[in-house]
Design an enzyme around this catalytic site. Structure first.
Site, PDB file in Angstrom:
ATOM      1  N   SER A  92       0.838  -1.192   0.000  1.00  0.00           N
ATOM      2  CA  SER A  92       0.000   0.000   0.000  1.00  0.00           C
ATOM      3  C   SER A  92       0.882   1.254   0.000  1.00  0.00           C
ATOM      4  O   SER A  92       1.684   1.433  -0.915  1.00  0.00           O
ATOM      5  CB  SER A  92      -0.979  -0.037   1.177  1.00  0.00           C
ATOM      6  N   GLU A 142      -9.104  -5.896  -4.430  1.00  0.00           N
ATOM      7  CA  GLU A 142      -8.605  -4.777  -3.622  1.00  0.00           C
ATOM      8  C   GLU A 142      -9.724  -3.895  -3.092  1.00  0.00           C
ATOM      9  O   GLU A 142      -9.717  -3.455  -1.940  1.00  0.00           O
ATOM     10  CB  GLU A 142      -7.649  -3.910  -4.459  1.00  0.00           C
ATOM     11  N   HIS A 201      -7.579  -5.766  -0.222  1.00  0.00           N
ATOM     12  CA  HIS A 201      -6.406  -4.983   0.127  1.00  0.00           C
ATOM     13  C   HIS A 201      -5.831  -5.457   1.468  1.00  0.00           C
ATOM     14  O   HIS A 201      -6.571  -5.714   2.413  1.00  0.00           O
ATOM     15  CB  HIS A 201      -6.825  -3.510   0.229  1.00  0.00           C
TER      16      HIS A 201
END
Length: 560
Positions: free
Chosen positions: A246, A361, A469
């Protein structure tokens, strides 16, 4: 885009941890930093032959002084090591300086303070941190006497406004891959990314201007510490891989574009970090945000703004930073041009890169916006939600490309648009951009049965997050120091992923037993290593990832 933040107190490498102290304790020793009175076993230590972690010792001499770590079931760990002078007082919003040397032996058995950040939903982040004394790193060393191990430096996620090096405990990763792993704290939010106009330019140290890149300059300072010191922990300073997920992955793709990071690493791993095409804030926008922040913080006079801000308590800075987008700034020595331009015009480092994203995600972000608020998106609301997100014209095309009949719920359909636009397609574009300057290996984490990461597991919901995610992180490390409830075939996938990541860190090419070598985008463009469990077909090469994520649609519009 980032994960909402969280996590509980936990153990690192089997050793219970309490709250990190305001300053690490120093064992009272009469000797100087280069000659402690005694080694860990009580015998005299020779300054001309210092103990190192490569020798199996927990007593190591760094450039600033001696430290004592501890042994665990997985190896040795050295926590809370200062890699720079703490950015307090007049050093707030200045480039990191080398750490001050210390006398005696510094205990390295507890994580350092987290940098200034708000409370969040992650386990252990229930209270904000107002501590600026936070520039420390952690080193994990496998057992054995092997010197010159490859090194991975992990940069945490959290939107460049949250998180810490302790977010992962990589001791098992280090043992199984035979690598030395370093995790890093760096300045966040306004403390790390405030930019204001200054007489000496964006990267100058003018009294009336700051650069906006201090968090990433901290990361480079940590890499310089690694280059100077990692040999004493058994690591090879010439085989350093920078990695992150990230915002940590975004940091990696930014460092690859930064001329001032050259020579500090030899490879990079970007996990879910290509969002926004790794773009930084243009100087005009960044300094405009800075001017608005300065006024909000109560320091409106440009002549005294910095002095006023430096006198403010950290909690006031933290309160004022809400509502702004904090991130790298383009212009100046650190990042002369946008990363995409650096990639395409030979301005980026020519190093191997492992880059990828997760297949679902966006489900986390859609859940946080709708179902997590107790207001699931309905079929009737879905068209307007797309219009609100993408505008009338693009929203209409998105509605056609993402019909509700193809998704489990309107929230899942909306999440698919978010994930494809912000993560999947930018990852594929990054592969293409980087392939002109070196090897690029593409992957997609596609275990749709993966358990939600710890913060989500604590929620009372049956929402199907899929491979959302952050979820791949727990297949590689102890996320937040916690064990992940993987079933047998997920554990097998985890072992395979460790082989891929370890092989890349060691040799620059991701390989694993029973799986194909990850495809190099220079020779196999568009092909992606799809990481799946055996019951879903196992890990294989996919040629359809771009089609599955509607990249023909998203590549034609500005990155989001």
């Amino acid at each position: 885009m980032l994960t909402p933040r969280a996590r509980p107190a936990r153990a690192a490498g089997g050793a219970p941890r309490g709250p990190p102290p305001a300053a690490a304790a120093l064992a009272p020793q009469p000797a100087g930093a280069d000659s402690p009175a005694a080694a860990a076993d009580g015998s005299p230590a020779r300054a001309d032959s210092p103990a190192t972690a490569a020798d199996g010792s927990t007593l190591v001499r760094t450039g600033a002084g001696w430290i004592r770590g501890e042994s665990t079931e997985e190896g040795r760990q050295f926590l809370g090591i200062p890699y720079a002078r703490q950015p307090v007082g007049d050093l707030r919003w200045k480039e990191p300086r080398p750490p001050k040397p210390w006398d005696g032996v510094r205990q390295a058995g507890a994580f350092g303070n987290r940098c200034v950040q708000s409370a969040s939903w992650d386990p252990g982040y229930e209270k904000p941190s107002h501590t600026e004394d936070c520039l420390s790193l952690n080193v994990y060393v496998p057992d054995g006497h092997t010197a010159q191990r490859p090194v991975m430096v992990w940069l945490h996620g959290g939107g460049l406004t949250a998180g810490a090096g302790e977010d992962i405990v990589p001791d098992t990763f280090a043992r199984r891959t035979g690598t030395v792993v370093v995790t890093v704290n760096y300045r966040l939010g306004a403390m790390g990314f405030l930019a204001t106009k200054g007489a000496d330019g964006l990267d100058g140290e003018a009294s009336d201007g700051v650069s906006g890149n201090y968090g990433l300059l901290d990361q480079q300072a940590a890499l310089r510490w690694v280059r100077a010191n990692i040999g004493r922990f058994g690591g090879d300073a010439d085989r350093v891989t920078i990695a992150g997920e990230s915002a940590g992955g975004r940091s990696v793709c930014t460092l690859i574009a930064s001329p001032t990071a050259r020579g500090l690493y030899r490879a990079g791993i970007v996990e879910s970090g290509a969002y926004g095409d790794c773009a930084g804030r243009e100087r005009e926008r960044a300094t405009g945000d800075g001017a608005a922040f300065v006024k909000k913080a109560g320091c409106p006079d440009p002549r005294t703004a910095l002095a006023c801000l430096r006198a403010k308590p950290a909690k006031d800075i933290l309160a004022a930073q809400a509502g702004f987008d904090w991130g790298p700034v383009v212009g100046g020595a650190f990042l002369p041009v946008q990363p995409k331009e650096a990639y395409e015009n030979a301005g980026a480092a020519r190093v191997p890169v492992l880059n990828g994203a997760n297949s679902d995600e966006g489900s986390l972000f859609a859940f946080s916006r709708y179902d997590g608020q107790g207001k699931p998106l309905t079929a009737g609301q879905y068209p307007q939600a797309l219009t609100d997100a993408y505008g009338p014209e693009l929203g209409g095309r998105v509605l056609t490309a993402y019909p509700l009949t193809e998704h489990a719920s309107p929230t899942h359909a909306y999440g698919a648009t978010v994930g494809d636009r912000s993560f999947a397609c930018p990852a594929l574009r990054l592969n293409t951009a980087l392939a002109d300057r070196g090897p690029v290996y593409a992957y997609e984490f596609a275990d749709r049965t993966s358990p939600p990461f710890a913060s989500l597991r604590e929620l009372d919901t049956d929402f199907d997050f899929g491979a959302t995610h952050v979820n791949e992180v727990q297949y590689l490390f102890k996320h937040f120091g916690l064990a992940t409830p993987l079933n047998a075939e997920q554990r097998a996938l985890s072992r395979q992923m460790l082989q891929y990541w370890g092989s890349f860190i060691r040799d620059g090419v991701p390989r694993a037993d029973g799986g194909p070598t990850a495809p190099d985008q220079r020779t196999r463009p568009g092909q992606v290593l799809s990481l799946r469990t055996a019951s879903a077909g196992g890990t294989a090469i996919s040629t359809t990832v771009g089609d599955e994520h509607r990249c023909d649609l998203w590549d034609a519009v500005p990155a989001g």
